[in-house]
Design an enzyme around this catalytic site. Sequence first.
Site, short mmCIF file in Angstrom:
data_model
loop_
_atom_site.label_atom_id
_atom_site.label_comp_id
_atom_site.label_asym_id
_atom_site.label_seq_id
_atom_site.Cartn_x
_atom_site.Cartn_y
_atom_site.Cartn_z
N LYS A 55 -24.61 -50.86 -3.56
CA LYS A 55 -23.33 -51.33 -3.00
C LYS A 55 -22.19 -51.12 -3.98
O LYS A 55 -21.12 -50.59 -3.63
CB LYS A 55 -23.46 -52.81 -2.64
CG LYS A 55 -22.13 -53.50 -2.33
CD LYS A 55 -21.88 -54.64 -3.29
CE LYS A 55 -20.52 -55.26 -3.09
NZ LYS A 55 -20.26 -56.38 -4.01
N CYS B 40 -12.90 -65.81 18.17
CA CYS B 40 -13.21 -64.37 18.07
C CYS B 40 -12.94 -63.70 19.42
O CYS B 40 -13.44 -64.14 20.46
CB CYS B 40 -14.67 -64.16 17.66
SG CYS B 40 -15.15 -62.43 17.53
N CYS C 169 -20.65 -59.80 21.68
CA CYS C 169 -21.51 -60.10 20.54
C CYS C 169 -22.76 -60.83 21.01
O CYS C 169 -22.66 -61.92 21.61
CB CYS C 169 -20.76 -60.96 19.52
SG CYS C 169 -21.77 -61.45 18.11
#
Length: 378
Positions: A263, A348, A354
């Site tokens: 990362k 959201c 989702c």
Amino acid sequence: MLCNFKDASMIHGAASSTLNKAAWFTRIRTMNRKIHSTVSPSKPVSLKFQHPRSDPNPEPAGITASGSETRVYVRKKRLKHEAVEKDSQLCRLPDIEDFAFKKITASPSSSRRSTETSINVTSVKTAAGNSPENWVKVLEGIRQMRSSGDAPVDSMGCDKAGSFLPPSERRFAVLLGALLSSQTKDQVNNAAIHRLHENGLLTPEAVDKADESTIRELIYPVGFYTRKATYMKKIAKICLVKYKGDIPSSLDDLLALPGIGPKMAHLILHIAWNDVQGICVDTHVHRICNRLGWVSRPGTKQKTSSPEETRVALQQWLPKEEWVAINPLLVGFGQMICTPLRPRCETCSVNKLCPAAFKETSSSPSSKLKKSNQSKEQ
């Protein structure tokens, strides 16, 4: 007298016959030993010789004769020798040749299994390469929610480290910022970088000369600050010796630095060298991609178990032009809305797309206690 002479004659003949038999047995025993010591014991040992013609008696037990030939089997000795040989093979240490690569001819069953395995791998790769449904709509919705730019990553991310320094010094500052960012909030990390700058410790020369205890005090309270101070000293020395005061410019060389994982390496390449070789996946990107159902473990529908697994799965379908922007986009989204605990699904705008929406929201212990008290009163 005549009887005595006859008796003596008979005794003499018996004695002669006995001596012949003893000589014959001695001859057999001697030849048997010689052959057993020189011939491989894996097969029965046979001897051929002529019987004494003067011996009218039958052959002893255990010896088979055919005409004038006798075949002697030494089976018991052979078995004993084989047992000793097997024991010695079990006890001896393996030679280096025992580990040499040998081409194995596959049986029909093994070739059939290998074919089935290759088919499964191929189908998994094809399935993993397909992009998730509605991912474009979801990504656009997240961009709209992030348009305000009020997340900590927008003002205190690793890309802001050393932005006022010359190019080579800025690259080293980005490297230190990425190292300190692990298990640390952006606000804490940004403050540590500022303290290092105020004390003139954003160059490899200065870090190499500084005491490790001083570095620990300046970067505290970043996560694992003691270990990271040690890593900073080692990295500074490597940059001075191998890279003339600069930082590595390849992914493999960055991964070889102490404390730098995939990362961080991809993030450093993005910011310091403008080199895109992969997606930078941290805990926020890892969590949100699994909640959205964008990634899964190979061959299954299970969630990926690590950020590195998420990176590999995400790179199989996400267009490369999105590889740089996806990290700050999802990190800020994870800091403000899709938080690790009690995500704000009600605010959201993509909650209908989702699969994890409203499934991970949990009430606090105090609210649960209030609800239980209300139910008791009723």
